[in-house]
Scaffold this active site. Structure first.
Site, PDB file in Angstrom:
ATOM      1  CB  THR A  41      -6.380   9.532   2.601  1.00  0.00           C
ATOM      2  OG1 THR A  41      -5.924   9.949   1.473  1.00  0.00           O
ATOM      3  CG2 THR A  41      -7.019   8.325   2.514  1.00  0.00           C
ATOM      4  CG  ASN A 101      -1.542   1.524   1.602  1.00  0.00           C
ATOM      5  OD1 ASN A 101      -2.486   1.655   0.797  1.00  0.00           O
ATOM      6  ND2 ASN A 101      -0.978   2.085   2.429  1.00  0.00           N
ATOM      7  CB  VAL A 141       3.964   7.835 -15.153  1.00  0.00           C
ATOM      8  CG1 VAL A 141       4.835   6.822 -15.816  1.00  0.00           C
ATOM      9  CG2 VAL A 141       3.472   8.844 -16.326  1.00  0.00           C
ATOM     10  CB  ALA A 162       5.811  12.167 -11.509  1.00  0.00           C
ATOM     11  CE1 TYR A 163       0.373   8.203  -6.109  1.00  0.00           C
ATOM     12  CE2 TYR A 163      -1.695   8.295  -7.388  1.00  0.00           C
ATOM     13  CZ  TYR A 163      -1.066   7.794  -6.273  1.00  0.00           C
ATOM     14  OH  TYR A 163      -1.772   6.863  -5.465  1.00  0.00           O
ATOM     15  CB  VAL A 219     -10.118   6.949   0.001  1.00  0.00           C
ATOM     16  CG1 VAL A 219     -10.107   6.796   1.469  1.00  0.00           C
ATOM     17  CG2 VAL A 219     -10.487   5.656  -0.749  1.00  0.00           C
TER      18      VAL A 219
END
Length: 303
Positions: A261, A121, A226, A223-224, A259
């Protein structure tokens, strides 16, 4: 053959948010799962996090959790599950190696240095976009997650769960191959067959960003996204390897949904427990042998 003394699960990035909710829901749902051998085999869950103080605080919160107390889920209340904190910084390869070494030699779980469930995770989401952000994001979310998979798979192969060992990689809807990618890049992702193929493709994104040509080559400035496309493609490749090897390890990935967070800055429409539903289902549920898929809302979804 007698059942093992215990099952063992490991959750990365578990000191808060979805990771913490995954640990809680593993403890709640484990007794009714096939993995529990009709509710007779205890479960040891390693709640891992890079920061010891935060990890131990998360553990204390679970020991005081009303839902776990009401369900008598924890061993201290007569239940099947024991939760322990272990340090693991997914951004550091030596930390991953240390965890692997500990698990390989550990006899405290009664499982003979094996794992039954791994939920990867842990991840980061940095602000901005430049070569440094890309390099750091890919290193943690893709490269080191892949290293963790490589280190934990042999332990899952040792599972004595009768073919129920599970590897679950938490990815994201942001990594879906939609309009953010050119058709050519999307096709390249879908065409990957091995982890080496995915490594090369993700590496080409980093190189394109460094030379300032990523947009014209069909990559997004994200970036996240990819990194998570890479995790999904890597999951498919590892699942193929395990299926061909006949290891009995079911490998899947999932998006927990939008979600609320810290990572989403409190936005989103799901609670952390709702976000944990699909990862926990993939870890404990009856999947009919389905592997190598991308899941969302407890269903297989087109990537």
């Amino acid at each position: 053959m007698a059942p093992p003394a215990s099952r063992t699960a490991l959750v990365t990035g578990a000191n808060k948010g979805i990771g913490l909710a995954i640990v809680r829901n593993l403890a709640l749902q484990y007794p009714s799962s096939t993995l529990s051998h009709n509710g007779t085999v205890p479960l040891l869950i390693y709640l891992t996090a890079r920061d010891q103080a935060r990890g131990e605080a998360a553990l204390a919160s679970l020991e005081a959790d009303a839902s776990l107390k009401k369900a008598k889920a924890l061993a201290r209340d007569g239940g099947l599950s024991t939760i322990k904190y272990r340090a693991l910084d997914i951004s550091k390869e030596d930390s991953i190696q240390a965890m692997s070494d500990f698990l390989s030699s550990s006899e405290e779980d009664g499982g003979g240095g094996s794992l039954d469930v791994v939920v990867n995770n842990a991840g980061i989401a940095l602000q901005g976009f430049d070569a440094d952000v890309v390099r750091t994001t890919l290193h943690t979310n893709y490269t080191n997650t892949t290293i963790a998979v490589r280190k934990f798979i042999p332990l899952l192969r040792r599972s004595r769960s009768g073919g129920h060992a599970r590897l679950v990689n938490v990815t994201s809807m942001s990594g879906e191959l939609n309009s953010k990618y050119s058709p050519q890049i999307a096709s390249k992702f879908r065409a990957t067959k091995s982890v080496a193929d995915v490594d090369a493709l993700v590496g080409s994104f980093k190189t394109a960003v460094e030379r300032g040509t990523h947009k014209e080559e069909g990559w997004p400035s994200a970036a996240y996204a990819v990194s998570k496309s890479g995790v999904t493609a890597m999951t498919r490749a590892v699942a193929k390897e395990e299926m061909e090897a006949g290891s009995g390890v079911l490998v899947n990935c999932c998006c927990p949904g939008w979600v609320k967070t810290d990572m989403t800055k409190g936005s989103g429409y799901k609670s952390v427990d709702q976000g944990a539903m699909t990862p926990v289902m993939l870890a404990l549920g009856e999947l009919g042998g389905v592997e190598g898929e991308y899941w969302q809302h407890e269903k297989v979804k087109r990537w």
